[in-house]
Design a protein around this motif. Sequence first.
Motif, mmCIF file in Angstrom:
data_model
loop_
_atom_site.group_PDB
_atom_site.id
_atom_site.type_symbol
_atom_site.label_atom_id
_atom_site.label_comp_id
_atom_site.label_asym_id
_atom_site.label_seq_id
_atom_site.Cartn_x
_atom_site.Cartn_y
_atom_site.Cartn_z
ATOM 1 N N GLY A 1 0.803 -1.220 0.000
ATOM 2 C CA GLY A 1 0.000 0.000 0.000
ATOM 3 C C GLY A 1 0.835 1.268 0.000
ATOM 4 N N GLU A 2 2.149 1.116 0.086
ATOM 5 C CA GLU A 2 3.045 2.273 0.135
ATOM 6 C C GLU A 2 2.902 3.143 -1.117
ATOM 7 N N GLY A 3 2.668 4.409 -0.914
ATOM 8 C CA GLY A 3 2.622 5.367 -2.013
ATOM 9 C C GLY A 3 1.326 5.393 -2.799
ATOM 10 N N LEU A 4 0.376 4.510 -2.495
ATOM 11 C CA LEU A 4 -0.841 4.429 -3.298
ATOM 12 C C LEU A 4 -1.692 5.691 -3.190
ATOM 13 N N ALA A 5 -1.922 6.137 -1.968
ATOM 14 C CA ALA A 5 -2.790 7.300 -1.771
ATOM 15 C C ALA A 5 -2.279 8.509 -2.535
ATOM 16 N N ASP A 6 -0.990 8.771 -2.443
ATOM 17 C CA ASP A 6 -0.416 9.919 -3.146
ATOM 18 C C ASP A 6 -0.499 9.738 -4.659
ATOM 19 N N ALA A 7 -0.262 8.516 -5.125
ATOM 20 C CA ALA A 7 -0.258 8.264 -6.568
ATOM 21 C C ALA A 7 -1.633 8.472 -7.193
ATOM 22 N N LEU A 8 -2.689 8.231 -6.423
ATOM 23 C CA LEU A 8 -4.039 8.291 -6.982
ATOM 24 C C LEU A 8 -4.714 9.649 -6.829
ATOM 25 N N VAL A 9 -4.026 10.600 -6.248
ATOM 26 C CA VAL A 9 -4.610 11.940 -6.109
ATOM 27 C C VAL A 9 -4.932 12.507 -7.507
ATOM 28 N N GLY A 10 -6.182 12.847 -7.718
ATOM 29 C CA GLY A 10 -6.598 13.434 -8.984
ATOM 30 C C GLY A 10 -6.783 12.448 -10.120
ATOM 31 N N ALA A 11 -6.640 11.146 -9.840
ATOM 32 C CA ALA A 11 -6.757 10.147 -10.906
ATOM 33 C C ALA A 11 -8.214 9.921 -11.294
ATOM 34 N N ASP A 12 -8.464 9.922 -12.582
ATOM 35 C CA ASP A 12 -9.791 9.582 -13.109
ATOM 36 C C ASP A 12 -9.920 8.088 -13.365
ATOM 37 N N VAL A 13 -8.801 7.498 -13.805
ATOM 38 C CA VAL A 13 -8.787 6.081 -14.199
ATOM 39 C C VAL A 13 -7.534 5.428 -13.628
ATOM 40 N N VAL A 14 -7.681 4.180 -13.214
ATOM 41 C CA VAL A 14 -6.520 3.361 -12.852
ATOM 42 C C VAL A 14 -6.484 2.150 -13.783
ATOM 43 N N VAL A 15 -5.346 1.919 -14.380
ATOM 44 C CA VAL A 15 -5.121 0.736 -15.215
ATOM 45 C C VAL A 15 -4.158 -0.175 -14.479
ATOM 46 N N ASP A 16 -4.549 -1.421 -14.278
ATOM 47 C CA ASP A 16 -3.688 -2.376 -13.580
ATOM 48 C C ASP A 16 -3.204 -3.447 -14.549
ATOM 49 N N VAL A 17 -1.940 -3.361 -14.912
ATOM 50 C CA VAL A 17 -1.321 -4.376 -15.773
ATOM 51 C C VAL A 17 -0.122 -4.997 -15.047
ATOM 52 N N SER A 18 -0.164 -4.944 -13.723
ATOM 53 C CA SER A 18 0.933 -5.500 -12.926
ATOM 54 C C SER A 18 0.865 -7.023 -12.923
ATOM 55 N N ASN A 19 1.961 -7.644 -12.512
ATOM 56 C CA ASN A 19 1.997 -9.110 -12.465
ATOM 57 C C ASN A 19 2.806 -9.554 -11.260
#
Length: 252
Positions: free
Chosen positions: A41-59
């Motif tokens: 969860g580290e850094g997630l809150a800051d990264a999503l500030v102002g985000a309209d869309v999240v794309v998850d292509v992680s593995n």
Amino acid sequence: MKVVVIGGTGLIGSKVVAKLNAHGHEAVPASPDSGVNTLTGEGLADALVGADVVVDVSNSPSFADDDVLHFFRTSTGNLLAAETVAGVGHHVALSVVGSEKVPDSGYLRAKVAQEQLIKESGVPFSLVHATQFFEFVGAIADAGTVDGSVHIAPVSFQPVAAEDVATLVARTAAGSPLHGVVETGGPERVRFDEFIRNVLAERGDQRAVVTDPDARYFGAVLRGAELVPGPGATIAETTFAAWTSHQAAAVR
């Protein structure tokens, strides 16, 4: 539109970021290298500030059954929770054609678990199901090698170029949530064992390809059309021959 791409420095993610930015969106790659760790969860809150869309292509870094299930459950859970707090309006995830048809595969069971979390989250979503990538054909042959021979099942196979998958993921992210699944695959449906045999021969690989109905794929035995998209799928344009030619030109 601001789009945060989880796994945005990888094979698909980097292409998605480039395509979205080229079309005027603000696409931001997020990964442990940039201080965003979906497992902790580290850094997630800051990264999503102002985000309209999240794309998850992680593995998952490990494909062991327990590890991959833990990765997708924990990572996706953390991500969806952070999206809810941030007010993200669209979650796009990349998954695998046929995942629900291959319960014997630990990896594909984990992808099904990931999708279930997304569907139940309350966050508007779109799921992109892709067939296997051209880029991984060599790895498939290596994984199927037993005592120097490559064991591949005689089932239908419809691989696709990563570039084409990234295009569909980017288009999906730029659109309205589907609240469902869009499938994609390459333009050519072939027999898996024959395809691998031909590819290895063209590459000068001397390994024999054994037609083996019991050969395993991601730990599972295949019996038919698990690896090909169904009716209504988005069929990509790039053939394997065209992709191979492009790869050869790129290294000259």
